[in-house]
Design a protein around this motif. Structure first.
Motif, PDB file in Angstrom:
ATOM      1  N   ARG A   1       0.818  -1.208   0.000  1.00  0.00           N
ATOM      2  CA  ARG A   1       0.000   0.000   0.000  1.00  0.00           C
ATOM      3  C   ARG A   1       0.856   1.264   0.000  1.00  0.00           C
ATOM      4  N   VAL A   2       2.110   1.118  -0.374  1.00  0.00           N
ATOM      5  CA  VAL A   2       3.032   2.253  -0.335  1.00  0.00           C
ATOM      6  C   VAL A   2       2.566   3.370  -1.261  1.00  0.00           C
ATOM      7  N   PHE A   3       2.129   3.021  -2.467  1.00  0.00           N
ATOM      8  CA  PHE A   3       1.677   4.047  -3.401  1.00  0.00           C
ATOM      9  C   PHE A   3       0.572   4.896  -2.792  1.00  0.00           C
ATOM     10  N   THR A   4      -0.416   4.235  -2.212  1.00  0.00           N
ATOM     11  CA  THR A   4      -1.543   4.955  -1.631  1.00  0.00           C
ATOM     12  C   THR A   4      -1.095   5.903  -0.530  1.00  0.00           C
ATOM     13  N   MET A   5      -0.082   5.509   0.225  1.00  0.00           N
ATOM     14  CA  MET A   5       0.353   6.297   1.374  1.00  0.00           C
ATOM     15  C   MET A   5       1.124   7.557   0.992  1.00  0.00           C
ATOM     16  N   VAL A   6       1.952   7.485  -0.049  1.00  0.00           N
ATOM     17  CA  VAL A   6       2.874   8.604  -0.294  1.00  0.00           C
ATOM     18  C   VAL A   6       2.794   9.213  -1.690  1.00  0.00           C
ATOM     19  N   GLN A   7       1.964   8.702  -2.580  1.00  0.00           N
ATOM     20  CA  GLN A   7       2.006   9.109  -3.984  1.00  0.00           C
ATOM     21  C   GLN A   7       1.679  10.577  -4.234  1.00  0.00           C
ATOM     22  N   ASP A   8       0.972  11.219  -3.312  1.00  0.00           N
ATOM     23  CA  ASP A   8       0.613  12.623  -3.509  1.00  0.00           C
ATOM     24  C   ASP A   8       1.474  13.574  -2.683  1.00  0.00           C
ATOM     25  N   LYS A   9       2.592  13.060  -2.124  1.00  0.00           N
ATOM     26  CA  LYS A   9       3.419  13.871  -1.243  1.00  0.00           C
ATOM     27  C   LYS A   9       4.834  14.069  -1.777  1.00  0.00           C
ATOM     28  N   LEU A  10       5.103  13.595  -2.990  1.00  0.00           N
ATOM     29  CA  LEU A  10       6.467  13.592  -3.509  1.00  0.00           C
ATOM     30  C   LEU A  10       6.668  14.701  -4.526  1.00  0.00           C
ATOM     31  N   SER A  11       7.904  14.864  -4.991  1.00  0.00           N
ATOM     32  CA  SER A  11       8.162  15.810  -6.069  1.00  0.00           C
ATOM     33  C   SER A  11       7.729  15.223  -7.408  1.00  0.00           C
ATOM     34  N   TYR A  12       7.583  13.904  -7.485  1.00  0.00           N
ATOM     35  CA  TYR A  12       7.027  13.244  -8.668  1.00  0.00           C
ATOM     36  C   TYR A  12       5.737  12.551  -8.245  1.00  0.00           C
ATOM     37  N   LYS A  13       4.624  13.246  -8.458  1.00  0.00           N
ATOM     38  CA  LYS A  13       3.320  12.774  -7.985  1.00  0.00           C
ATOM     39  C   LYS A  13       2.590  11.983  -9.067  1.00  0.00           C
ATOM     40  N   GLY A  14       1.601  11.208  -8.641  1.00  0.00           N
ATOM     41  CA  GLY A  14       0.776  10.459  -9.573  1.00  0.00           C
ATOM     42  C   GLY A  14      -0.124   9.494  -8.843  1.00  0.00           C
ATOM     43  N   ASP A  15      -1.195   9.085  -9.495  1.00  0.00           N
ATOM     44  CA  ASP A  15      -2.091   8.079  -8.924  1.00  0.00           C
ATOM     45  C   ASP A  15      -1.525   6.691  -9.239  1.00  0.00           C
TER      46      ASP A  15
END
Length: 417
Positions: free
Chosen positions: A74-88
């Motif tokens: 579930r790593v994507f769900t946890m951090v995907q909108d908090k990085l310098s390279y974002k995405g769903d």
């Protein structure tokens, strides 16, 4: 700081990327442009100055840690909108390893993460028995739990667990006063390669020289003082596969990505002064250099990848100005957008830069360290405006003003998806 050439270094909106962008831009100019040699020096000076500003503001308090949650897979769900390279990235992701809730006992059902610090990785489902996606070395267990791959980049979700606490200096999002980013960064020493004909294990020791884009950092968050969850972005750009153009090959829709990690390390807020000779003045300059904490080990992964081409769109443009400068095509994936430039013979590619504005006329953010790959996250890209600019004019005059880009560009086109 007063020198005007400092403005030539592209400074991103995320403060944490200043050091990385400045140094990488300097290296790019040193290798490919062989001019503006001051860029790297000023980028390094900016990094050191920034480090001095940050030094001393680390909070000494040790934050109380929440109960560990099940997040393997579930790593994507946890951090995907908090990085310098974002995405769903969680959409259509391949999950290699996930916590086996049915067999993990009451702890997992109550929100406690199964312990994977041991060699056996009990309580996890997926390719774990042979160590393909879960490996332990030097007290650190690294799990490659999920992946999402477009034609332009591969995104890998990782969980890194330590048998002891990571240094509090690593956890800047929680422990540094005034830290404005949503993510922390761990640095990596890696080599990587692909299962392409004529390219195999013999090239691991010289991956960079063979054109492989190998990761040097991972962005994410610390779930607690011993557990880091983050995403690695691997560029699959045109310079990926080989430095010899005659040997370049496109990655197939299914391939194996070999990622070998030999060091995981982070910056401490401790410094020592070092002297350097200024190549222009021949004077010795003293700069503060940060100290680092290293975790050396062996984490070698063979990752089966399937490209996610569901949302990929390509618009053929094939237009130029009277000087032969223009755009061949624009490609948009689920997470990125980029354009293929057209240039006349006899000019150097590095003298030009492509930039893209969204439907509202606002410049898109870069997706990762590639200055010509842009993020579509949270932006209207049904219509985009693509411009080719003179590189130095863009850095000196145009970059900070979206309206000036359209006015000063050498070529521009409107593209609809």
């Amino acid at each position: 700081m007063q020198n005007e050439r400092f403005d030539a270094i592209p400074i991103p909106r995320e403060l944490g990327s200043v050091v990385k962008a400045g140094i990488q831009e300097g290296i790019r100019e040193q290798k490919r442009l062989n001019k503006n040699k001051r860029m790297l020096r000023y980028g390094t000076t900016a990094a050191a100055t920034l480090a001095v500003v940050c030094a001393g503001v680390l909070l000494v308090s040790e934050p109380s840690l929440a109960a560990r949650l099940p997040f393997i897979g579930r790593v994507f769900t946890m951090v995907q909108d908090k990085l310098s390279y974002k995405g769903d990235f969680s959409d259509n992701a391949e999950v290699f390893v996930e916590e086996d809730i049915s067999g993990a006992g009451e702890g997992a059902q109550n929100g406690e993460m199964t312990d994977v610090s041991g060699e056996s990785a009990d309580g996890l489902s997926g390719k774990t028995a042979d160590g393909t996606y879960v490996q332990t070395s030097n007290g650190l267990t690294v799990t490659v739990s999920e992946a999402n791959c477009t034609s332009q980049a591969l995104y890998l979700g990782l969980c890194i667990e330590n048998e002891e606490d990571f240094p509090a200096d690593f956890i800047k999002t929680k422990n540094m006063e005034g830290y404005i980013l949503d993510y922390d960064i761990l640095n990596l020493k890696t080599e990587s390669y692909y299962d392409l004909p004529g390219m195999g294990k013999e090239e691991r020791s010289d991956a960079a020289a063979n054109g492989f884009s190998t990761p040097t950092y991972i962005e994410g968050n610390f779930a607690d003082s011993r557990t880091f969850t983050g995403i690695i972005m691997v560029s699959l750009g045109e310079d990926l596969l080989c430095s010899d153009p005659s040997k370049k090959q496109a990655l197939p829709e299914q391939f194996t990505y070999y990622l070998e990690i030999s060091d995981i390390y982070g910056e401490l807020l401790e410094y020592e002064e070092r002297q350097y000779r200024d190549p222009e003045t021949d004077e010795m300059v003293t700069l503060p250099e940060p100290l680092w904490k290293h975790y050396e080990g062996t984490w070698n992964f063979e990752i089966e990848v399937n490209k996610n081409l569901k949302d990929m769109q390509t618009v053929e443009v094939n237009k130029t100005n009277e000087d032969g400068i223009g755009i061949a095509s624009v490609e948009k994936t689920a997470f990125e957008i980029s354009a293929q430039i057209i240039l006349p013979e006899g000019v150097e590619r590095y003298d030009y830069i492509v930039t893209i504005l969204d439907a509202d006329g606002k410049r898109l953010d870069n997706q990762g360290s590639n200055g010509e790959v842009f993020s579509t996250y949270g932006r209207n890209t049904d219509t985009v405006y693509v411009y080719v600019c003179d590189y130095m004019q863009f850095m000196d005059e145009l970059k900070g003003d979206d309206k000036k880009i359209a006015e000063g560009a050498l070529f521009g086109t409107e593209v609809h998806f």
